[in-house]
Design a protein around this motif. Structure first.
Motif, short mmCIF file in Angstrom:
data_model
loop_
_atom_site.label_atom_id
_atom_site.label_comp_id
_atom_site.label_asym_id
_atom_site.label_seq_id
_atom_site.Cartn_x
_atom_site.Cartn_y
_atom_site.Cartn_z
N TYR A 224 0.84 -1.19 0.00
CA TYR A 224 0.00 0.00 0.00
C TYR A 224 0.88 1.25 0.00
O TYR A 224 1.88 1.31 0.72
CB TYR A 224 -0.87 0.06 1.25
N LEU A 225 0.47 2.25 -0.76
CA LEU A 225 1.06 3.58 -0.66
C LEU A 225 -0.08 4.58 -0.59
O LEU A 225 -0.89 4.67 -1.52
CB LEU A 225 1.95 3.89 -1.87
N GLY A 226 -0.17 5.31 0.53
CA GLY A 226 -1.29 6.20 0.71
C GLY A 226 -0.94 7.46 1.48
O GLY A 226 0.19 7.64 1.95
N ILE A 227 -1.91 8.32 1.59
CA ILE A 227 -1.81 9.51 2.43
C ILE A 227 -2.87 9.40 3.52
O ILE A 227 -3.93 8.79 3.30
CB ILE A 227 -1.98 10.81 1.63
N PHE A 228 -2.59 9.95 4.69
CA PHE A 228 -3.51 9.80 5.81
C PHE A 228 -3.64 11.11 6.57
O PHE A 228 -2.78 11.99 6.48
CB PHE A 228 -3.04 8.68 6.75
N MET A 229 -4.70 11.19 7.35
CA MET A 229 -4.90 12.31 8.26
C MET A 229 -5.53 11.78 9.53
O MET A 229 -6.42 10.92 9.49
CB MET A 229 -5.80 13.38 7.66
N GLU A 230 -5.05 12.28 10.66
CA GLU A 230 -5.62 11.94 11.97
C GLU A 230 -5.92 13.25 12.68
O GLU A 230 -5.05 14.11 12.80
CB GLU A 230 -4.62 11.11 12.77
N TYR A 231 -7.14 13.38 13.17
CA TYR A 231 -7.55 14.62 13.84
C TYR A 231 -8.11 14.28 15.21
O TYR A 231 -9.04 13.47 15.33
CB TYR A 231 -8.60 15.36 13.02
N GLY A 232 -7.55 14.88 16.26
CA GLY A 232 -8.03 14.65 17.62
C GLY A 232 -9.39 15.29 17.84
O GLY A 232 -9.55 16.50 17.64
N LEU A 233 -10.35 14.49 18.27
CA LEU A 233 -11.71 14.98 18.48
C LEU A 233 -11.89 15.62 19.86
O LEU A 233 -12.83 16.36 20.08
CB LEU A 233 -12.71 13.84 18.32
#
Length: 291
Positions: A224-233
């Motif tokens: 897999y090659l991807g881009i990600f985002m994580e946002y603290g709720l």
């Protein structure tokens, strides 16, 4: 972590070329276990008053398991270690507040520093739960994933560096300003530093998004090659009202440097930071084993 982050940034063209030249013609498997690394933008996110926040390039990594519901949809869970390093910098910091000296006399404690810098070093264990969609291609597939994760703080600490720290004490009962002696906590303290101070943070609940390309290497392996985002709720730390440089009646020559998250400026009655969240974004490279 910095080595992993550098490798991710400098080897993207090689990975892309590899993806385009993989063989074709492999079908769907039910189970998938993967290992991955990600980076390069992750930090504690907070607004600053009277100062600036800087993020550091960080990286993370983990393992995951996915169960395919059908050719297109799967459910996943896993565990990862993610670092969130940030620093808060003040130029020309100063404040004053009431205190009591070792003799029991009330006075106004004043301090100022040419520069004041606090670095936060934070590692979380994140436990993600995701839903993934993938297209129907045989060898190269588009995928998109979304979900939530629970972040558990593993290691949290902060360090402080000051330059040109100067203190003084104003005694209104005598209309006197004292700038000495040092053993009373008054005078020129020059450059100060502390390391390895405990930083208390709460669990983090995060929104996860990811998209990219899945390439089948053979029937039992995929890349897999991807881009990600994580946002603290949620906020992992609320603002507080401590003194940033705290005077001690018992040990006046030894100051306590409280975290910027828990401190406020008494002169202007403002918090040094807003509420704190975890945030991360960048590239994710995953190698999967299927059966």
């Amino acid at each position: 972590m910095k080595i992993v982050s550098s490798c991710i940034k400098h080897n993207i063209p090689v990975v892309l070329l590899f993806l385009l030249t993989l063989p074709r013609g492999y079908g769907q498997q039910k189970h998938e276990v993967s290992v991955y690394v990600n980076g390069v933008f992750s930090s504690l996110r907070y607004d600053m008053n009277k100062g600036q926040r800087f993020r550091s390039d960080n990286a993370g990594g983990g393992i995951g398991y996915a169960y395919a519901l059908n050719r297109h949809w799967s459910l996943g869970l896993g565990g990862e270690i993610q670092s969130y390093n940030s620093r808060a910098v003040f130029n020309g910091l100063e404040d004053r507040y009431p205190a009591i000296d070792p003799e029991g006399e009330k006075f106004e404690f004043n301090y100022k520093a040419d520069t004041y810098e606090e670095r936060q070093y934070v590692y979380y264990l994140n436990l993600p739960l995701t839903v993934t969609y993938q297209s129907g291609g045989e060898a190269t597939r588009f995928y998109a994933a979304g979900g939530l994760s629970l972040g558990l703080p593993l290691h949290t600490e902060y360090s402080v560096r000051t330059k040109g720290l100067h203190t003084s004490g104003y005694y209104p009962q005598w209309n006197a300003l004292l700038e000495a002696p040092l053993f009373m906590g008054l005078g020129d303290f020059g450059n100060q530093s502390i390391n390895g101070q405990e930083l208390e943070l709460n669990n983090s609940y995060n929104l996860l998004l990811e998209t990219g390309i899945k390439s089948m290497i053979n029937k039992k392996n995929a890349l897999y090659l991807g881009i990600f985002m994580e946002y603290g709720l949620n906020t992992v730390h609320k603002t507080g009202t401590n003194d940033l440089v705290s005077y001690s009646t018992q040990s006046p020559g030894e100051f306590t440097y409280n975290p910027v998250f828990t401190s406020s400026g008494k002169t202007g009655r403002y918090s040094y930071t807003g509420d704190v969240r975890t945030m991360a974004a960048g590239i994710k490279i995953r190698y999967a084993f299927l059966w």
